[in-house]
Design a protein around this motif. Structure first.
Motif, PDB file in Angstrom:
ATOM      1  N   ASP A  74     -48.534  40.522 -48.013  1.00 17.20           N
ATOM      2  CA  ASP A  74     -47.971  41.230 -49.166  1.00 17.20           C
ATOM      3  C   ASP A  74     -46.447  41.291 -49.100  1.00 17.20           C
ATOM      4  O   ASP A  74     -45.773  41.186 -50.133  1.00 17.20           O
ATOM      5  CB  ASP A  74     -48.547  42.649 -49.236  1.00 17.20           C
ATOM      6  CG  ASP A  74     -48.224  43.329 -50.563  1.00 17.20           C
ATOM      7  OD1 ASP A  74     -48.388  42.679 -51.609  1.00 17.20           O
ATOM      8  OD2 ASP A  74     -47.797  44.492 -50.559  1.00 17.20           O
ATOM      9  N   ALA A  88     -39.342  38.386 -55.069  1.00 14.82           N
ATOM     10  CA  ALA A  88     -37.945  38.825 -55.146  1.00 14.82           C
ATOM     11  C   ALA A  88     -36.961  37.658 -54.971  1.00 14.82           C
ATOM     12  O   ALA A  88     -35.755  37.859 -54.950  1.00 14.82           O
ATOM     13  CB  ALA A  88     -37.676  39.905 -54.106  1.00 14.82           C
ATOM     14  N   GLY A 129     -34.028  41.944 -47.503  1.00 11.83           N
ATOM     15  CA  GLY A 129     -32.832  42.716 -47.860  1.00 11.83           C
ATOM     16  C   GLY A 129     -31.556  41.986 -47.475  1.00 11.83           C
ATOM     17  O   GLY A 129     -30.586  41.954 -48.239  1.00 11.83           O
ATOM     18  N   SER A 164     -41.739  41.091 -51.289  1.00 18.94           N
ATOM     19  CA  SER A 164     -40.333  41.244 -50.871  1.00 18.94           C
ATOM     20  C   SER A 164     -39.614  39.901 -50.757  1.00 18.94           C
ATOM     21  O   SER A 164     -38.406  39.833 -50.938  1.00 18.94           O
ATOM     22  CB  SER A 164     -40.247  41.987 -49.532  1.00 18.94           C
ATOM     23  OG  SER A 164     -40.583  43.353 -49.699  1.00 18.94           O
ATOM     24  N   SER A 181     -37.459  48.879 -45.985  1.00 19.73           N
ATOM     25  CA  SER A 181     -37.129  47.805 -45.031  1.00 19.73           C
ATOM     26  C   SER A 181     -36.008  46.931 -45.588  1.00 19.73           C
ATOM     27  O   SER A 181     -35.088  46.543 -44.863  1.00 19.73           O
ATOM     28  CB  SER A 181     -38.348  46.929 -44.747  1.00 19.73           C
ATOM     29  OG  SER A 181     -39.340  47.644 -44.058  1.00 19.73           O
ATOM     30  N   ALA A 182     -36.093  46.625 -46.864  1.00 21.28           N
ATOM     31  CA  ALA A 182     -35.038  45.814 -47.491  1.00 21.28           C
ATOM     32  C   ALA A 182     -33.704  46.552 -47.427  1.00 21.28           C
ATOM     33  O   ALA A 182     -32.656  45.940 -47.182  1.00 21.28           O
ATOM     34  CB  ALA A 182     -35.411  45.489 -48.932  1.00 21.28           C
ATOM     35  N   GLN A 230     -42.177  48.938 -48.849  1.00 17.94           N
ATOM     36  CA  GLN A 230     -41.402  47.730 -48.554  1.00 17.94           C
ATOM     37  C   GLN A 230     -39.910  47.868 -48.818  1.00 17.94           C
ATOM     38  O   GLN A 230     -39.086  47.258 -48.142  1.00 17.94           O
ATOM     39  CB  GLN A 230     -41.955  46.540 -49.352  1.00 17.94           C
ATOM     40  CG  GLN A 230     -43.386  46.215 -48.966  1.00 17.94           C
ATOM     41  CD  GLN A 230     -43.879  44.885 -49.526  1.00 17.94           C
ATOM     42  OE1 GLN A 230     -43.105  43.986 -49.788  1.00 17.94           O
ATOM     43  NE2 GLN A 230     -45.173  44.771 -49.705  1.00 17.94           N
ATOM     44  N   ASP A 253     -37.664  45.026 -60.642  1.00 14.10           N
ATOM     45  CA  ASP A 253     -37.681  43.602 -60.300  1.00 14.10           C
ATOM     46  C   ASP A 253     -36.252  43.087 -60.309  1.00 14.10           C
ATOM     47  O   ASP A 253     -35.611  43.022 -61.356  1.00 14.10           O
ATOM     48  CB  ASP A 253     -38.537  42.849 -61.330  1.00 14.10           C
ATOM     49  CG  ASP A 253     -38.717  41.380 -60.977  1.00 14.10           C
ATOM     50  OD1 ASP A 253     -37.778  40.777 -60.407  1.00 14.10           O
ATOM     51  OD2 ASP A 253     -39.781  40.830 -61.283  1.00 14.10           O
ATOM     52  N   ARG A 254     -35.751  42.710 -59.145  1.00 13.89           N
ATOM     53  CA  ARG A 254     -34.341  42.304 -59.044  1.00 13.89           C
ATOM     54  C   ARG A 254     -34.038  41.005 -59.794  1.00 13.89           C
ATOM     55  O   ARG A 254     -32.888  40.719 -60.104  1.00 13.89           O
ATOM     56  CB  ARG A 254     -33.901  42.170 -57.576  1.00 13.89           C
ATOM     57  CG  ARG A 254     -34.464  40.967 -56.862  1.00 13.89           C
ATOM     58  CD  ARG A 254     -33.995  40.898 -55.418  1.00 13.89           C
ATOM     59  NE  ARG A 254     -32.636  40.417 -55.278  1.00 13.89           N
ATOM     60  CZ  ARG A 254     -32.323  39.136 -55.019  1.00 13.89           C
ATOM     61  NH1 ARG A 254     -33.275  38.231 -54.873  1.00 13.89           N
ATOM     62  NH2 ARG A 254     -31.071  38.761 -54.902  1.00 13.89           N
ATOM     63  N   ASN A 291     -41.900  45.133 -41.325  1.00 11.97           N
ATOM     64  CA  ASN A 291     -40.512  45.563 -41.409  1.00 11.97           C
ATOM     65  C   ASN A 291     -39.567  44.377 -41.227  1.00 11.97           C
ATOM     66  O   ASN A 291     -38.549  44.268 -41.916  1.00 11.97           O
ATOM     67  CB  ASN A 291     -40.248  46.630 -40.346  1.00 11.97           C
ATOM     68  CG  ASN A 291     -38.894  47.285 -40.487  1.00 11.97           C
ATOM     69  OD1 ASN A 291     -38.426  47.536 -41.596  1.00 11.97           O
ATOM     70  ND2 ASN A 291     -38.253  47.571 -39.369  1.00 11.97           N
ATOM     71  N   GLN A 294     -45.213  51.112 -42.907  1.00 12.45           N
ATOM     72  CA  GLN A 294     -43.964  50.345 -42.902  1.00 12.45           C
ATOM     73  C   GLN A 294     -42.741  51.246 -43.041  1.00 12.45           C
ATOM     74  O   GLN A 294     -41.675  50.928 -42.532  1.00 12.45           O
ATOM     75  CB  GLN A 294     -43.984  49.291 -44.021  1.00 12.45           C
ATOM     76  CG  GLN A 294     -42.795  48.323 -43.934  1.00 12.45           C
ATOM     77  CD  GLN A 294     -42.858  47.213 -44.967  1.00 12.45           C
ATOM     78  OE1 GLN A 294     -43.872  47.023 -45.631  1.00 12.45           O
ATOM     79  NE2 GLN A 294     -41.775  46.468 -45.107  1.00 12.45           N
ATOM     80  N   SER A 310     -44.808  47.548 -54.445  1.00  7.38           N
ATOM     81  CA  SER A 310     -45.787  47.599 -53.369  1.00  7.38           C
ATOM     82  C   SER A 310     -45.172  48.521 -52.325  1.00  7.38           C
ATOM     83  O   SER A 310     -44.204  48.170 -51.655  1.00  7.38           O
ATOM     84  CB  SER A 310     -46.017  46.190 -52.824  1.00  7.38           C
ATOM     85  OG  SER A 310     -46.994  46.231 -51.821  1.00  7.38           O
ATOM     86  N   MET A 321     -33.253  45.458 -55.674  1.00  7.38           N
ATOM     87  CA  MET A 321     -34.417  44.968 -54.944  1.00  7.38           C
ATOM     88  C   MET A 321     -35.693  45.159 -55.746  1.00  7.38           C
ATOM     89  O   MET A 321     -35.862  46.161 -56.444  1.00  7.38           O
ATOM     90  CB  MET A 321     -34.555  45.686 -53.593  1.00  7.38           C
ATOM     91  CG  MET A 321     -35.600  45.063 -52.676  1.00  7.38           C
ATOM     92  SD  MET A 321     -35.272  43.298 -52.339  1.00  7.38           S
ATOM     93  CE  MET A 321     -36.834  42.736 -51.677  1.00  7.38           C
ATOM     94  N   THR A 322     -36.563  44.184 -55.620  1.00  6.45           N
ATOM     95  CA  THR A 322     -37.892  44.257 -56.209  1.00  6.45           C
ATOM     96  C   THR A 322     -38.730  45.236 -55.383  1.00  6.45           C
ATOM     97  O   THR A 322     -38.717  45.177 -54.157  1.00  6.45           O
ATOM     98  CB  THR A 322     -38.530  42.862 -56.188  1.00  6.45           C
ATOM     99  OG1 THR A 322     -37.683  41.985 -56.955  1.00  6.45           O
ATOM    100  CG2 THR A 322     -39.934  42.863 -56.755  1.00  6.45           C
ATOM    101  N   GLY A 348     -39.278  42.591 -44.458  1.00  6.60           N
ATOM    102  CA  GLY A 348     -38.498  43.358 -45.425  1.00  6.60           C
ATOM    103  C   GLY A 348     -37.023  43.374 -45.101  1.00  6.60           C
ATOM    104  O   GLY A 348     -36.175  43.239 -46.004  1.00  6.60           O
ATOM    105  N   ILE A 349     -36.692  43.529 -43.833  1.00  9.94           N
ATOM    106  CA  ILE A 349     -35.282  43.504 -43.418  1.00  9.94           C
ATOM    107  C   ILE A 349     -34.675  42.148 -43.794  1.00  9.94           C
ATOM    108  O   ILE A 349     -33.578  42.067 -44.348  1.00  9.94           O
ATOM    109  CB  ILE A 349     -35.147  43.765 -41.898  1.00  9.94           C
ATOM    110  CG1 ILE A 349     -35.442  45.236 -41.593  1.00  9.94           C
ATOM    111  CG2 ILE A 349     -33.763  43.379 -41.390  1.00  9.94           C
ATOM    112  CD1 ILE A 349     -35.400  45.598 -40.109  1.00  9.94           C
TER     113      ILE A 349
END
Lengths: 270, 312
Positions: free
Chosen positions: B87, B96, B64, B92, A122-123, A119, A103-104, B57, A153, A116, A112-113, B60-61
């Motif tokens: 979700d 976050a 980030g 995310s 992608s972050a 995901q 958990d960030r 995606n 994903q 799940s 990054m959190t 999520g991108i």
């Protein structure tokens, strides 16, 4: 830092990870131990980070997309000096800053959190893209699970990492070939991952995920590649380092520890 | 009369703000042409880009990028910007604490000929129950023009439920000042309060004429920010008029009607009636047909007003 020292760090990461989980009595031991060697290389050789300034603007980043490996990451962060070693004893204790899954907003050094599945990668793509826009030279590392790669994903993220030409992104797949309900082959095969990622357009290496030199070499290789993201498939052993955990096979995803098992496990990791 | 398409305002404001603020990025999932952001790619090729038809995606991108200090706007049609990526928004973005602005276009029945699959009857309900996220639904061009910079300056996730085409102007006073966290009182009145959002504000304005003829003095309040709802405005008006109608382009379960009922139930129980989609899925049709079909016209608002007043 040389190979021998990094090996020693990996050993310590395994020791403290196990201590965290076994002190609590239960936790995600298998997939934490399988990435200990990688975490040693990332935090103690490769990543431009400052434990005294965890939010340093142009730092390299690590997204542990398989967020259940939190305990191993916390051990690495504590050893690096992000927070006192004693804090590791608070894993999953009510009100802790060290929850099961990363958990960030709670833990210094967690970028990054995640938890799940599917995901985090992608972050990581987003962070690598941001670093390109900001032109700050920061590199982004990401660790995905093999079971996690059953999430659609992950493949969306892979397509975009290639399309956006993110040569500052290095993804590691913890290919320990096991998941909660069985082996990945039994449940939903992700066989030949290197070929799959190659077909997606990645620069790909497949190595022994417990070989420190091979991990370092793969990162060195990735740094030379232009316009392509890198995927490193790490052939690993789930629960690596503790024989009875390794031997539990698919049952080592999350394990209970009694006092006797704790003592035996820590003895083996000394 | 409509001054400009809402998506045009969206693009205009972003064009201006992206010049001033290098942190703003615009990400699309193959609907940039629909949502008005295509032009930004020529001006800001590095900061306006597409991720293809991959909304998870995209979320999520964006998350980030937000962790690196950027302010990403992500867009799709409302169902794909919310229920499909529920979700990702929850974990995310919201958990976050990532400063991502989510834009859903064609809310509720306004998806018209795209039909049921593209009609979100539940997007507000889905997003409203996720902690740490603001929900804003524009009414007209001027309000949206003023809202956008406030949304950019707000440090946190915002869901913009954006009707994208031209719509009649409501906020035409030259001194109109918008506040993201304060409800807009459009008309004061004493007999009944109509809380309205989105396209149902224009429908309420039409209903006002009939209500006047009936001798009913209605108060009209636009709840543009459904979360966090302006509780004080809801309570003060309900205490004054003691009869409430809520009009929204969403399922009457989970949307503004529910949000108002929650406040009133806790603070000052008041007779109320909800105008909106009555727990049904959408279907294809032009807007006038759909408004009749789902009982969301000015006539239905008038009937609801008469009913709540009779039950005072």
């Amino acid at each position: 830092m040389g190979t021998a020292e990094l090996r020693n760090i990996a050993k310590q990461i395994r020791y403290y990870t196990t201590d965290e989980i076994a002190t609590l009595g239960v936790g995600h031991i298998g997939g934490s131990l399988s990435i200990a060697d990688l975490l040693a290389v990332l935090y103690f050789k490769e990543m431009n980070v400052d434990p005294k300034n965890p939010n340093m603007e142009n730092r390299d980043r690590l997204v542990v997309s398989k967020g259940h490996a939190g305990p191993a990451v916390y051990a690495a962060l504590a050893l690096k000096g992000y927070f006192p070693m004693e804090e590791l004893k608070t894993l999953n204790v009510e009100g802790t800053n060290l929850p099961s899954h990363c958990d960030r907003t709670l833990t210094p050094g967690i970028d990054m959190t995640a938890g799940s599945l599917g995901q985090g990668i992608s972050a990581a793509v987003g962070m690598a893209k941001a670093s390109k826009i900001l032109d700050n030279g920061a590199r982004v590392y990401c660790i995905i699970g093999d079971g996690e790669s059953q999430e659609g994903q992950v493949w969306e993220a892979c397509m975009s990492a290639v399309q956006l030409k993110l040569d500052n992104l290095i993804v590691f797949m913890d290919y320990n070939k096991m998941q909660i309900d069985g082996t990945t082959e039994e449940i939903m095969s992700v066989a030949n991952p290197a070929e799959r990622f190659k077909a997606f357009g990645f620069n790909v290496y497949e190595i022994d995920g417990h070989d420190i030199d091979a991990i370092v070499a793969s990162i060195d290789g990735a740094k030379q590649v232009k316009d392509k993201p890198t995927m490193v498939v790490l052939n690993t052993v789930k629960g690596k380092g503790i024989s009875f955990v390794e031997n539990a096979l698919v049952d080592c995803h999350s394990m209970n520890f009694n006092a006797e098992q704790k003592a035996a496990a820590l003895e083996e990791l000394k | 009369m409509a001054s400009k398409e809402i998506r045009g305002i969206f693009c205009d404001v972003l064009t201006e703000e992206m010049a001033k603020d290098k942190r703003i990025v615009v990400i699309d999932a193959d609907l940039a042409k629909c949502n008005g952001t295509m032009g930004l790619r020529k001006i800001y090729p590095d900061r306006a880009f597409d991720v293809g038809i991959a909304e998870q995606n995209m979320a999520g991108i964006a998350a980030g990028m937000a962790t690196c200090g950027m302010i990403p706007f992500i867009s799709s049609f409302t169902p794909f910007a919310t229920r499909r990526i529920c979700d990702q928004i929850s974990v995310s973005i919201a958990l976050a604490k990532c400063n991502v602005k989510i834009v859903g276009s064609d809310p509720g029945i306004t998806a018209q000929l795209n039909g049921a699959t593209h009609m979100s009857v539940e997007d507000v309900g889905v997003v409203r129950s996720i902690p740490n996220i603001v929900i804003y639904e524009p009414v007209d061009a001027e309000q949206f023009r003023q809202a956008m910079p406030q949304i950019i300056n707000y440090d946190g996730p915002v869901y913009i439920r954006m009707f994208r085409k031209a719509i009649d102007d409501v906020f035409t006073a030259p001194d109109y000042k918008f506040d993201l966290f304060k409800a807009d009182t459009i008309k004061e009145g004493k007999d009944v309060t109509i809380f309205a959002t989105g396209i149902m504000v224009q429908e309420t304005m039409k209903a006002l004429k009939t209500l006047e003829e009936l001798g009913i003095d209605a108060e009209v309040i636009n709840i543009h920010t459904i979360k966090p709802i302006d509780r004080e405005a809801v309570i003060a008006s309900a205490k004054k008029t003691r009869a409430v109608v809520v009009a929204e382009n969403h399922n009457i379960i989970g949307g503004l009607g529910s949000a108002v009922a929650e406040v009133l139930g806790e603070e000052c129980p008041t007779i109320m009636k909800r105008i909106g989609i009555k727990d049904r899925f959408g279907q294809v049709g032009k807007l006038p047909f759909l408004q009749e079909e789902y009982e969301m016209t000015d006539k239905h608002i008038v009937e609801a007003v008469k009913e709540v007043i009779s039950k005072k």
